[in-house]
Design an enzyme around this catalytic site. Sequence first.
Site, PDB file in Angstrom:
ATOM      1  N   GLU A  42       6.123  -9.245   0.078  1.00 44.65           N
ATOM      2  CA  GLU A  42       6.614 -10.434  -0.630  1.00 44.65           C
ATOM      3  C   GLU A  42       6.835 -10.174  -2.119  1.00 44.65           C
ATOM      4  O   GLU A  42       6.324 -10.905  -2.976  1.00 44.65           O
ATOM      5  CB  GLU A  42       5.661 -11.610  -0.399  1.00 44.65           C
ATOM      6  CG  GLU A  42       5.583 -11.968   1.075  1.00 44.65           C
ATOM      7  CD  GLU A  42       4.595 -13.079   1.405  1.00 44.65           C
ATOM      8  OE1 GLU A  42       3.984 -13.634   0.479  1.00 44.65           O
ATOM      9  OE2 GLU A  42       4.425 -13.374   2.603  1.00 44.65           O
ATOM     10  N   ASN A  71       7.847  -5.556   3.278  1.00 47.67           N
ATOM     11  CA  ASN A  71       7.837  -6.733   4.147  1.00 47.67           C
ATOM     12  C   ASN A  71       8.131  -7.976   3.310  1.00 47.67           C
ATOM     13  O   ASN A  71       7.640  -8.100   2.184  1.00 47.67           O
ATOM     14  CB  ASN A  71       6.415  -6.835   4.749  1.00 47.67           C
ATOM     15  CG  ASN A  71       6.279  -7.791   5.892  1.00 47.67           C
ATOM     16  OD1 ASN A  71       7.083  -7.745   6.830  1.00 47.67           O
ATOM     17  ND2 ASN A  71       5.279  -8.651   5.849  1.00 47.67           N
ATOM     18  N   HIS A 118       9.589 -16.044   9.699  1.00 43.22           N
ATOM     19  CA  HIS A 118       8.994 -17.377   9.829  1.00 43.22           C
ATOM     20  C   HIS A 118      10.151 -18.370   9.774  1.00 43.22           C
ATOM     21  O   HIS A 118      10.534 -18.834   8.698  1.00 43.22           O
ATOM     22  CB  HIS A 118       8.016 -17.657   8.681  1.00 43.22           C
ATOM     23  CG  HIS A 118       6.772 -16.833   8.722  1.00 43.22           C
ATOM     24  ND1 HIS A 118       5.877 -16.901   9.761  1.00 43.22           N
ATOM     25  CD2 HIS A 118       6.267 -15.923   7.851  1.00 43.22           C
ATOM     26  CE1 HIS A 118       4.862 -16.081   9.528  1.00 43.22           C
ATOM     27  NE2 HIS A 118       5.085 -15.465   8.380  1.00 43.22           N
ATOM     28  N   GLU A 146       6.379 -11.224  11.601  1.00 44.94           N
ATOM     29  CA  GLU A 146       5.478 -12.388  11.613  1.00 44.94           C
ATOM     30  C   GLU A 146       6.177 -13.556  12.313  1.00 44.94           C
ATOM     31  O   GLU A 146       6.107 -14.708  11.864  1.00 44.94           O
ATOM     32  CB  GLU A 146       5.097 -12.766  10.174  1.00 44.94           C
ATOM     33  CG  GLU A 146       4.462 -11.616   9.404  1.00 44.94           C
ATOM     34  CD  GLU A 146       4.000 -11.987   7.995  1.00 44.94           C
ATOM     35  OE1 GLU A 146       3.930 -13.192   7.675  1.00 44.94           O
ATOM     36  OE2 GLU A 146       3.714 -11.063   7.222  1.00 44.94           O
ATOM     37  N   ASP A 165       7.492 -16.636  14.019  1.00 41.93           N
ATOM     38  CA  ASP A 165       7.201 -17.939  14.617  1.00 41.93           C
ATOM     39  C   ASP A 165       8.428 -18.808  14.355  1.00 41.93           C
ATOM     40  O   ASP A 165       9.143 -18.612  13.381  1.00 41.93           O
ATOM     41  CB  ASP A 165       5.896 -18.592  14.107  1.00 41.93           C
ATOM     42  CG  ASP A 165       5.702 -18.560  12.606  1.00 41.93           C
ATOM     43  OD1 ASP A 165       6.701 -18.527  11.861  1.00 41.93           O
ATOM     44  OD2 ASP A 165       4.547 -18.593  12.158  1.00 41.93           O
TER      45      ASP A 165
END
Length: 499
Positions: free
Chosen positions: A158, A218, A258, A289, A291
Amino acid sequence: MSSIPSQRKRRTRIALLPATALLLVGGAVIVQSTTPAVAAETTLRAAAANAGLFFGVAASPGRLSSIVGQEFNQLTPENDMKPSTIATSTGALQNTGNADTLVNYAQSNNMVVRGHTMVWHSQAGSLQGASQATLNTFIGNALTRWGNRIAYWDVVNEALADNNTGARRTQWPHTLNRDANGDGDFFDATDTDVIRDSFIRAKQVVQQNNLSTKLCINDYDIEGLTVQGGTANRKANAMYDIVRTYRQYIDCVGFQAHFNDNPNSIITGDLQANIQRFADLGVEVHLTELDIDDDLSNNDIGQGQADNYRKVVRACLNVARCTGITVWGIADSESWRSSERGLLFTGGNGSYQRKAAYTAVLDELNKGRNVSPTSPPGSPTSPPVSPSVPPSPTVSPTPPQPPAGCSASVSLNSWNGGFVATVRVTAGSAPINGWSVGLTLPSGATVSNSWNTTASGTSGAVRFTNVSHNGRVAAGQSTEFGFQGTGTATGITPTCTAS
Ligand code: G3I
């Protein structure tokens, strides 16, 4: 991919029937051809392994129910390898018990581990405010603590700011950055860049210890080429510049994935094209990650969410170098976004029920890859980069050179209604200080987004000129830029002019 646990690579074959079989259907006798069939796998990990990728999950020691080892062949510690847990203020390690538990579990269940994460503005704990030297100490300790038991490490997490600016974050550790020549980036030899310096250290440790661990960067909201409304995804473009510039140190890029209803976090139709352009740099791409909010576009937790999962898994499967997908937890109730019910299972505490999204993912994985012939597995479009770590990783200032010629070639990744063009600019027998590429788009084709270039015109005759960091090209060397468009670009012929 060598990291995929091999014991799961077998295929479950159903017994062969005779060449024809007689079936009684509604009183009629039907002759059915029975070519040998391959039964669908019944777990995510087996289906993924057949397709040549891992399918993983984020977990903590309290969530290691049997379903983890049954369904997944990769594991990411959700919180237990973050500096807030395992780093002291000097970069030494502490409290590694939970991380060890997870690594041991993964090893005994034949799962690949992703270390998460080293250099991050959040959950830094005692490392908060540390110097690059201390970060380097921590990087070395973390890498050597688990060695090859960790296949992938998120070295930097990030680094880029929110709101689609394309800028770096401004809080620590990015306060270490210095733009020495004031040209707006941190890529120059005299600049200081915490991303570059952290990866250089990590690559040195990998080499000195003969590790096979791959080093990843990432981030989130870098998934599409565009964001909602079709605006260019500047955050994704900034990440592309970072990976391209530091390719010699970076082995893999993680799209956190996400997906929610934030305009920058939606699933766009160009997800696959964006995965492809990173893959074309020669790095592995992972959805790290995953979702998916059940409320993305159709407010439908059942089939709508399942369809969205299917699209995302398909986008990865269609790119040979997209080698892994990780969901960020097992069940909705245990997710950091529990109210959005973004995962594959309901239930909790070790008792889980499969959702429609689970079935869709399993089905899509069982269909396997459908990889474009332009990107066959194992034949990188970029030449392999030497793993050695040179002392000066960035573009060195070059004295002014006389004008010289250049040439340009284009490779297209097309789909129905759109395309991504990657244009390679190659200097002739003398260095060039700038370049301009012209081409004529077929009728109906329009440029919607571009990177590593300044574009003028969107249809018909269009022109692309260098930006500050890629105008200088040594004799015989190349640089690349890209653009995305609607319509078709088949047959375009770029011409290059050097300045
Ligand atoms: O374990 C303590 C518990 O003892 C305490 O009672 C409770 C009180 O709040 O906190 C618990 O710790 C929480 C921890 O999750 C474990 O559940 C922390 O407060 C909470 O901040 C932490 O949240 C994690 C978050 O990162 C922190 O930034 C999430 O679990 C984790 O899923 C999330 O993961 C991040 C990735 O690392 C990077 N990308 C985004 C992703 C989602 O934010």
